[in-house]
Design a protein around this motif. Sequence first.
Motif, short mmCIF file in Angstrom:
data_model
loop_
_atom_site.label_atom_id
_atom_site.label_comp_id
_atom_site.label_asym_id
_atom_site.label_seq_id
_atom_site.Cartn_x
_atom_site.Cartn_y
_atom_site.Cartn_z
N HIS A 2 -21.78 -47.03 13.70
CA HIS A 2 -21.10 -45.79 14.04
C HIS A 2 -22.10 -44.64 13.93
O HIS A 2 -22.20 -43.97 12.90
N GLU A 4 -22.05 -41.80 15.24
CA GLU A 4 -21.46 -40.47 15.09
C GLU A 4 -21.39 -40.09 13.61
O GLU A 4 -21.61 -38.93 13.25
N ARG A 5 -21.07 -41.05 12.75
CA ARG A 5 -20.99 -40.78 11.31
C ARG A 5 -22.36 -40.40 10.77
O ARG A 5 -22.50 -39.46 10.00
N ALA A 7 -24.90 -39.15 12.46
CA ALA A 7 -25.30 -37.85 13.00
C ALA A 7 -24.55 -36.71 12.33
O ALA A 7 -25.11 -35.63 12.08
N SER A 8 -23.28 -36.94 11.99
CA SER A 8 -22.47 -35.87 11.41
C SER A 8 -22.96 -35.47 10.03
O SER A 8 -22.77 -34.32 9.60
N ILE A 9 -23.60 -36.39 9.32
CA ILE A 9 -24.11 -36.07 7.98
C ILE A 9 -25.18 -34.99 8.05
O ILE A 9 -25.37 -34.21 7.11
N SER A 10 -25.87 -34.92 9.18
CA SER A 10 -26.96 -33.95 9.34
C SER A 10 -26.47 -32.56 9.73
O SER A 10 -27.26 -31.62 9.79
N GLU A 11 -25.18 -32.42 10.02
CA GLU A 11 -24.65 -31.16 10.52
C GLU A 11 -24.21 -30.23 9.39
O GLU A 11 -23.67 -30.67 8.38
N GLY A 12 -24.44 -28.94 9.57
CA GLY A 12 -23.93 -27.93 8.66
C GLY A 12 -24.49 -27.98 7.26
O GLY A 12 -23.85 -27.52 6.31
N GLN A 32 -32.92 -39.74 14.35
CA GLN A 32 -32.69 -38.34 14.68
C GLN A 32 -33.92 -37.55 14.22
O GLN A 32 -34.17 -37.45 13.03
N GLU A 268 -26.00 -39.78 1.02
CA GLU A 268 -24.83 -40.00 1.88
C GLU A 268 -25.22 -40.73 3.15
O GLU A 268 -24.47 -41.59 3.65
#
Length: 278
Positions: A2, A4-5, A7-12, A32, A268
Amino acid sequence: MHLERLASISEGLGFKLHWQLKVVETGETFGQGDELELPSASVRKISIMMAALKAVHEGRIDLAADVTITKELQEGILSGVCQYMTPGLVIPFRDAILQMIITSDNICTFEVMRPFEIPEFTRYCRDIGMKGTTHRTRFPPTNLSAEHALDQVTTTTNGDQVLLLDLILRGTSDEAAARRLGVSMELCAMALQFLKWQRYREMIPGLLPTMTTVANKTGWGQRGWMDSGIVFRDERPLYILSATTDNVPETMPDGLPGRVAAARAIAELSRACWDFLA
């Protein structure tokens, strides 16, 4: 996987998180910013170890050779344990490599590097395929700003670190991989064991089940924190992950140190890999 999971850890985060993941069973890689050249900090010591072991394999260095911890080298050291030892302590070259890896000892790193000119480490990296890695110092500079230029420190890519760890892992049972590193399978096994004895466990191992076997090397510098390692489950290699944070503020908006947020983000990321693959 997954993605997307991951990639999302790197956001914000309030800083950058770059990484590469290799799934050992399938050989698939995901990343990434994994080819960006970034400060390596003490992650550089994995390639220093392998270059030194190549010299051992070639008979140019003896693992039993004496290394003396002198008072002059103990001044201003920020990592490791030898700075606290009684001056004059003598250890074998093998143990200097070990301390360089498991406690990130910079006195031992200097001694391991002493027989070489610094460009030799860069040439070694280029020869084995680490095209984005450049060694520049013996002692890491301590007076740089958080905005320092890359050419003031040793730099690498997460892709290069995954490649190196993959070669070490495969080199324990594959003569061709060990030969590419310039060492024997036995020396690859030694290197892997040293990495498994790592004492710093707050990043890639940080959120994994207690006593999970991880062969890793951490690093930190003025711009961020990083970790590169192989994660095992039931003694079977599961994944190889290298992650680097960059532009990490000293203090986060919530008041916590940036290093805590950086270590947590890498932990994470590793946990997400574990959950999807274990």
